[in-house]
Motif scaffolding. Structure first.
Motif, PDB file in Angstrom:
ATOM      1  N   TYR A 120       0.829  -1.212   0.000  1.00  0.00           N
ATOM      2  CA  TYR A 120       0.000   0.000   0.000  1.00  0.00           C
ATOM      3  C   TYR A 120       0.861   1.259   0.000  1.00  0.00           C
ATOM      4  O   TYR A 120       2.050   1.219   0.307  1.00  0.00           O
ATOM      5  CB  TYR A 120      -0.890   0.028   1.245  1.00  0.00           C
ATOM      6  N   PRO A 139      -6.537  -4.855 -11.251  1.00  0.00           N
ATOM      7  CA  PRO A 139      -7.373  -3.967 -10.429  1.00  0.00           C
ATOM      8  C   PRO A 139      -6.589  -3.377  -9.250  1.00  0.00           C
ATOM      9  O   PRO A 139      -5.524  -3.885  -8.892  1.00  0.00           O
ATOM     10  CB  PRO A 139      -8.500  -4.887  -9.951  1.00  0.00           C
ATOM     11  N   ILE A 140      -7.143  -2.336  -8.676  1.00  0.00           N
ATOM     12  CA  ILE A 140      -6.502  -1.630  -7.565  1.00  0.00           C
ATOM     13  C   ILE A 140      -7.587  -1.277  -6.545  1.00  0.00           C
ATOM     14  O   ILE A 140      -8.761  -1.148  -6.910  1.00  0.00           O
ATOM     15  CB  ILE A 140      -5.783  -0.351  -8.064  1.00  0.00           C
ATOM     16  N   VAL A 141      -7.202  -1.149  -5.288  1.00  0.00           N
ATOM     17  CA  VAL A 141      -8.168  -0.862  -4.220  1.00  0.00           C
ATOM     18  C   VAL A 141      -7.923   0.540  -3.681  1.00  0.00           C
ATOM     19  O   VAL A 141      -6.791   0.904  -3.350  1.00  0.00           O
ATOM     20  CB  VAL A 141      -8.051  -1.890  -3.077  1.00  0.00           C
ATOM     21  N   LYS A 143      -9.176   3.257  -0.737  1.00  0.00           N
ATOM     22  CA  LYS A 143      -9.897   3.293   0.539  1.00  0.00           C
ATOM     23  C   LYS A 143      -9.821   4.686   1.160  1.00  0.00           C
ATOM     24  O   LYS A 143      -8.742   5.251   1.294  1.00  0.00           O
ATOM     25  CB  LYS A 143      -9.293   2.293   1.538  1.00  0.00           C
ATOM     26  N   VAL A 155     -13.049  -1.310  -5.229  1.00  0.00           N
ATOM     27  CA  VAL A 155     -12.159  -2.190  -5.990  1.00  0.00           C
ATOM     28  C   VAL A 155     -12.340  -1.799  -7.452  1.00  0.00           C
ATOM     29  O   VAL A 155     -13.393  -2.058  -8.046  1.00  0.00           O
ATOM     30  CB  VAL A 155     -12.499  -3.673  -5.764  1.00  0.00           C
ATOM     31  N   TYR A 157     -11.599  -1.841 -11.414  1.00  0.00           N
ATOM     32  CA  TYR A 157     -11.124  -2.737 -12.473  1.00  0.00           C
ATOM     33  C   TYR A 157     -10.722  -1.971 -13.736  1.00  0.00           C
ATOM     34  O   TYR A 157     -10.187  -2.562 -14.670  1.00  0.00           O
ATOM     35  CB  TYR A 157     -12.191  -3.779 -12.804  1.00  0.00           C
ATOM     36  N   GLU A 185      -4.134   0.521  -2.438  1.00  0.00           N
ATOM     37  CA  GLU A 185      -3.672  -0.781  -1.979  1.00  0.00           C
ATOM     38  C   GLU A 185      -3.685  -1.808  -3.100  1.00  0.00           C
ATOM     39  O   GLU A 185      -4.562  -1.804  -3.975  1.00  0.00           O
ATOM     40  CB  GLU A 185      -4.617  -1.222  -0.847  1.00  0.00           C
ATOM     41  N   GLU A 186      -2.717  -2.697  -3.047  1.00  0.00           N
ATOM     42  CA  GLU A 186      -2.654  -3.848  -3.942  1.00  0.00           C
ATOM     43  C   GLU A 186      -3.950  -4.660  -3.840  1.00  0.00           C
ATOM     44  O   GLU A 186      -4.476  -4.886  -2.753  1.00  0.00           O
ATOM     45  CB  GLU A 186      -1.467  -4.711  -3.509  1.00  0.00           C
ATOM     46  N   PHE A 187      -4.460  -5.091  -4.973  1.00  0.00           N
ATOM     47  CA  PHE A 187      -5.649  -5.945  -5.000  1.00  0.00           C
ATOM     48  C   PHE A 187      -5.247  -7.378  -4.642  1.00  0.00           C
ATOM     49  O   PHE A 187      -4.298  -7.928  -5.196  1.00  0.00           O
ATOM     50  CB  PHE A 187      -6.288  -5.925  -6.386  1.00  0.00           C
ATOM     51  N   ALA A 189      -6.495 -11.250  -4.550  1.00  0.00           N
ATOM     52  CA  ALA A 189      -7.490 -12.191  -5.069  1.00  0.00           C
ATOM     53  C   ALA A 189      -7.551 -13.410  -4.161  1.00  0.00           C
ATOM     54  O   ALA A 189      -6.574 -13.756  -3.502  1.00  0.00           O
ATOM     55  CB  ALA A 189      -7.121 -12.618  -6.492  1.00  0.00           C
ATOM     56  N   ILE A 283      -7.030  -7.695   5.125  1.00  0.00           N
ATOM     57  CA  ILE A 283      -7.653  -6.626   4.341  1.00  0.00           C
ATOM     58  C   ILE A 283      -7.922  -5.426   5.250  1.00  0.00           C
ATOM     59  O   ILE A 283      -7.615  -4.296   4.929  1.00  0.00           O
ATOM     60  CB  ILE A 283      -8.976  -7.099   3.709  1.00  0.00           C
TER      61      ILE A 283
END
Length: 421
Positions: A120, A139-141, A143, A155, A157, A185-187, A189, A283
């Motif tokens: 992050y 994808p990337i997060v 927040k 999230v 895409y 933050e890194e996505f 999965a 998370i």
């Protein structure tokens, strides 16, 4: 012992339902409560941020224990206010609740103590955040740093979606001051998992694991909500992975909080992702019971919840054992039309008086002048089915949910399906 529960949603309804099963429980009050909670407790018209009124009420009624439900008052220091009046209270102090109140604090803590989480960066400047975002893989997060009622996470895409989320948070300030900082933050999965744990300093007693469904539509499509359903246990996730999550994430985090001079007391709730290689990563952390996770976890609790609360508040959690039922629980959330966006209130509900063969926890209901049931929130009801297996509990939950109707009712039809594939 008389008890005051602060809050007014489905989580608080489930907590009160569980407390009523304790032989030690006397009269239970809830501030402010809701129409469903009023069937089990006396609702008191005091808001969750009216600390002076809440403490005065607790003193006047000689309350033996106060239980705090929601995140916002915890972050604002409600536990400190009760402790200042020497009133026993279950929940973390303000400096410990920051583990939920600030995502940057949480991420920095995990990084400092080498606790597994996604990579992050944090930003308070929109231009710098945008420049960084444009260098990242999708994808990337994205927040919002502060509390945003479970809706401050995107999230993304596509590049357009990511930049729009960043602008909403930092420029349009759709979440207010909660978006003064952002975490990019890194996505991760994999399979999501929720582990709630009773914590008393360095002592951790995990609850039964659960899995939440955040997106509003089937197949995890659509915007994130506060939760559209959940289930417990997780038969498709190996017990060794759950143990690893407790030993490598939750227990080290409790110790880290003690080391930082912020000892945690209450419920520490880890939102986890299990990567394809079977390793759990963090998370997020919440500083209270999850909603709607509580609605499936507490019905599986065989031990006395009040006894556990008292052990935590008195610093003797290490001295007690907690037992869980092997029975499965599935919760289906019935939501208002339009949720998680704008939604109507005062819509009549039918079928609540029917024999639903299960538990129905009220999240957003009210009573009409004629005694009828009305909607008063985005998430209206959490309908819980129980059974020997997830499949049987799921069948029971949907059978009960089908008996309850209101115009615009929406619910996901695939809750707990991940456990059956």
């Amino acid at each position: 012992m008389d008890i005051l529960v602060v809050g007014g949603g489905g989580r608080e309804h489930a907590i009160i339902w569980s407390l009523t099963r304790s032989p030690k429980a006397g009269k239970i009050y809830c501030a402010p409560g809701n129409a469903g909670i009023a069937q089990l407790a006396e609702c008191v018209p005091i808001g969750v941020f009216e600390f002076d009124k809440l403490t005065a009420f607790a003193k006047e009624r000689e309350i033996g224990l106060v239980v705090i439900g929601p995140d916002d008052p915890l972050a604002a220091g409600i536990v400190d206010a009760f402790e200042a009046q020497e009133i026993p209270v279950f929940g973390p102090r303000k400096n410990a609740a920051e583990i939920e109140g600030s995502k940057t604090f949480m991420k920095d803590l995990l990084h400092k103590y080498s606790i597994p989480t996604a990579a992050y960066e944090k930003f308070s400047d929109y231009g710098a955040a945008l420049a960084y975002l444009r260098t990242q893989e999708l994808p990337i997060v994205i927040k919002a740093d502060g509390l945003a009622a479970g809706k401050g996470v995107t999230v993304a895409y596509s590049r357009e979606e990511a930049e729009a989320a960043l602008q909403d948070i930092m420029v349009a300030k759709v979440f207010g001051e909660a978006g003064a900082q952002v975490v990019i933050e890194e996505f991760l999965a994999g399979q999501e998992m929720s582990i709630l744990a009773f914590v008393d300093g360095e002592t951790v007693r995990p609850m039964a694991a659960a899995q939440d469904h955040k997106p509003v539509f089937d197949g995890d499509k659509g915007p994130n909500t506060g939760g559209m359903g959940t289930y417990s246990p997780l038969p498709h996730i190996d017990e060794a992975i759950i143990r690893e999550a407790v030993e490598t994430i939750i227990e080290p985090t409790a110790k880290a909080m003690v080391a930082e001079g912020r000892p945690f007391s209450g419920v520490l709730f880890a939102g986890l992702m299990i990567s394809p290689d079977g390793r759990p990563k963090t998370i997020e952390f919440n500083a209270r019971f999850g909603d709607p996770e509580t609605q499936v976890v507490l019905p599986r609790l065989k031990s006395d919840l009040l006894e556990i609360f008292l052990a935590v508040t008195e610093g003797r959690l290490a001295d007690i054992q907690i037992e869980w039922s092997d029975e499965a629980a599935v919760c289906v959330v019935l939501a208002s039309e339009g949720y998680p966006g704008p939604y109507p209130k005062g819509v009549p509900i039918s079928g609540l008086e029917a024999d639903t063969d299960g538990l129905v926890f009220h999240a957003g209901t009210a009573r009409g002048e004629d005694g009828s049931w009305l909607t008063s929130g985005g998430r209206v009801l959490g309908v819980v089915g129980m059974g020997p297996t997830i499949a049987e509990a799921r069948t029971a939950a949907y059978a009960s949910a089908g008996k309850i109707t209101f115009p615009g009712k929406q619910n996901r039809s695939d809750i707990a399906m991940k456990a059956l594939v």
